[in-house]
Design an enzyme around this catalytic site. Structure first.
Site, PDB file in Angstrom:
ATOM      1  CD  GLU A  31      -2.737  -1.253   2.487  1.00 51.90           C
ATOM      2  OE1 GLU A  31      -2.664  -0.330   3.337  1.00 51.90           O
ATOM      3  OE2 GLU A  31      -3.549  -2.181   2.550  1.00 51.90           O
ATOM      4  CD  GLU A  83       7.831 -11.319  -5.006  1.00 52.71           C
ATOM      5  OE1 GLU A  83       7.778 -11.782  -3.855  1.00 52.71           O
ATOM      6  OE2 GLU A  83       7.010 -11.582  -5.891  1.00 52.71           O
TER       7      GLU A  83
END
Ligand code: TGC
Ligand code: FAD
Length: 370
Positions: free
Chosen positions: A116, A350
């Site tokens: 986010e 990641e």
């Protein structure tokens, strides 16, 4: 055979267009059916129309894809490890039957919404909420930096549910067309330009209960998916590194300065030797962990070791290759600057280099330094 088939596809179908796609900030959506026909979507999953490749075969395929472009490999990683895997691992039988065969065939494209605007390395701080309302959940929040979001039919979204005081993270399959869902494209990236990155904006989106993944509660849900994707990235990044290394070797042999090919100079040879050595070491680590993954299994910490090492070295190799090419190294005529810029994203997504370092530091010392 799988490696050779993907290599052929990348060299014949992707590389001739790679620089242009990067320059124009375009993803090659027309190639998606061919990628599916190669069995690459959910390629390491079994059943439901998936190819069921072993981890090494799948890793080799990703390495060839990223030899083409990190954006191409990202598309495949996200579809398989981040959109299909959570349904395959945590979904009900009905959900698997409903979505997985179509996703393997590229009739449905997926994305994965965890990050986010204010919550990246620390996903537990997410603000996206799911409120129970009758037989549905109402989702509100914004996911940011989401690969494939602008072209996705399904968004696997992770949100906090208020279970009467205690909050828990659950996975939701949000479908294109649901009222209140928007997925705007993020323009102007200088990295992964040939990959459509977007937001997932959820404005009171009503998601039926049958779209909630029943098999997992908590942060271990999305983190379990990341373990799969990170393994693939550890292989993939070496493909980008190999493309840079091969370009540097051939350029150094051709380029004459001070009356001699620069490849004849010890300093240049030393750089090429270090590139080749680190690619070989990274490949051996990926191969070893791939074989373990299919037999005894591997831990998330081993995946962190491999992702951090291989991506870190791929980026260093790309930067060194860029230098070997001199001024030509900044032109899109050669693949090096494109890979170098792409790898800046791979270094961050990641789990950043620092996050993986701290995961490893914790495993080694027992002290959590986050
Ligand atoms: P922590 O308390 O450590 O863990 C919470 C629960 O999760 C379990 N767990 C894992 N499970 C599976 N795989 C892993 N890798 C796991 N890591 C942890 C853990 O055992 C625990 O389970 P339980 O049963 O006790 O509840 O959580 P934390 O809040 O302290 O955070 C740990 C941290 C920082 C390592 C983690 O949050 C992290 O990895 N942060 C980085 C975030 C990240 O990688 N985001 C990636 C977003 S997706 C993306 O970038 C896609 S790009 C794809 C592309 O385009 O190719
Ligand atoms: P931050 O977490 O704000 O980190 C900023 C810096 O601080 C980094 O250097 C970090 O390592 C460092 N840092 C943070 N915490 C600590 C600490 N405790 N100690 C030391 N250093 C620390 N996300 C998805 O959910 N789905 C996707 O499909 C997806 N695709 C992406 C595609 C692209 C092209 C990019 C660039 C990102 C994508 N991401 C996606 C998001 C990605 O996972 C996040 O950018 C990443 O997790 C880092 O979060 P952040 O950018 O908010 O950085």
């Amino acid at each position: 055979m799988i490696r050779d088939a993907v290599r052929r596809f990348v060299r014949e179908r992707y590389l001739p267009r790679a620089a242009d796609l990067f320059a124009r900030e375009e993803f090659a959506t027309d190639l998606i059916p061919e990628i599916a026909a190669l069995g690459l979507l959910g390629g390491s999953l079994t059943g439901y129309g998936c190819a069921g490749m072993n981890s090494v075969a799948y890793g080799l395929a990703l390495q060839e894809l990223e030899y083409g472009d990190s954006g191409l490999r990202s598309f495949v990683s996200v579809q398989g490890s981040l959109a299909m895997y959570p349904i395959w691992k945590y979904g009900s039988e009905a959900q698997k039957q409903r979505w997985l065969p179509k996703m393997a065939a590229a009739e449905l494209i997926g994305c994965f919404g965890l990050t986010e605007p204010d919550s990246g390395s620390d996903p537990s701080s997410m603000k996206t909420r799911a409120r129970k309302d009758g037989s549905a959940y109402v989702l509100t929040g914004t996911k940011m930096w989401i690969t494939s979001a602008p072209i996705a039919d399904l968004c696997v979204v992770w949100a906090k549910v208020d279970d009467g005081g205690a909050e828990s993270i659950r996975g939701f399959v949000v479908e294109r067309g649901m009222k209140g869902l928007e997925t705007p494209l993020i323009h102007g990236k200088m990295s992964l330009r040939a990959s459509p990155t977007g937001e997932i904006v959820l404005n009171e989106v009503r998601v039926p209960e049958e779209n909630v993944l029943p098999g997992v509660v908590g942060l271990k849900g999305p983190l379990g998916c990341l373990t799969q994707a990170r393994f693939g990235i550890a292989w993939g990044a070496l493909g980008a590194a190999r493309a840079c290394y091969e370009t540097a070797v051939s350029y150094a042999r051709e380029r004459v300065q001070f009356g001699q090919p620069i490849a004849s100079r010890q300093l240049i040879q030393s750089e090429l030797v270090e590139m080749a050595t680190e690619i070989a070491k990274g490949q051996l680590m990926a191969l070893h962990f791939g074989r373990l993954k299919d037999t005894t299994g591997i831990s998330p910490v081993q995946v962190s070791l491999c992702k951090r090492n291989n991506v870190g070295w791929a980026l260093k190799i790309a930067r060194t290759a860029r230098g070997v090419l001199g001024a030509n190294g900044i032109l899109l005529d050669y693949p090096v600057i494109r890979h170098m810029l792409n790898l800046e994203s791979v270094y961050t997504y990641e789990g950043t280099d620092e996050v993986h370092c701290l995961i490893l530091g914790n495993a080694i010392t027992g002290h959590n330094a986050f």
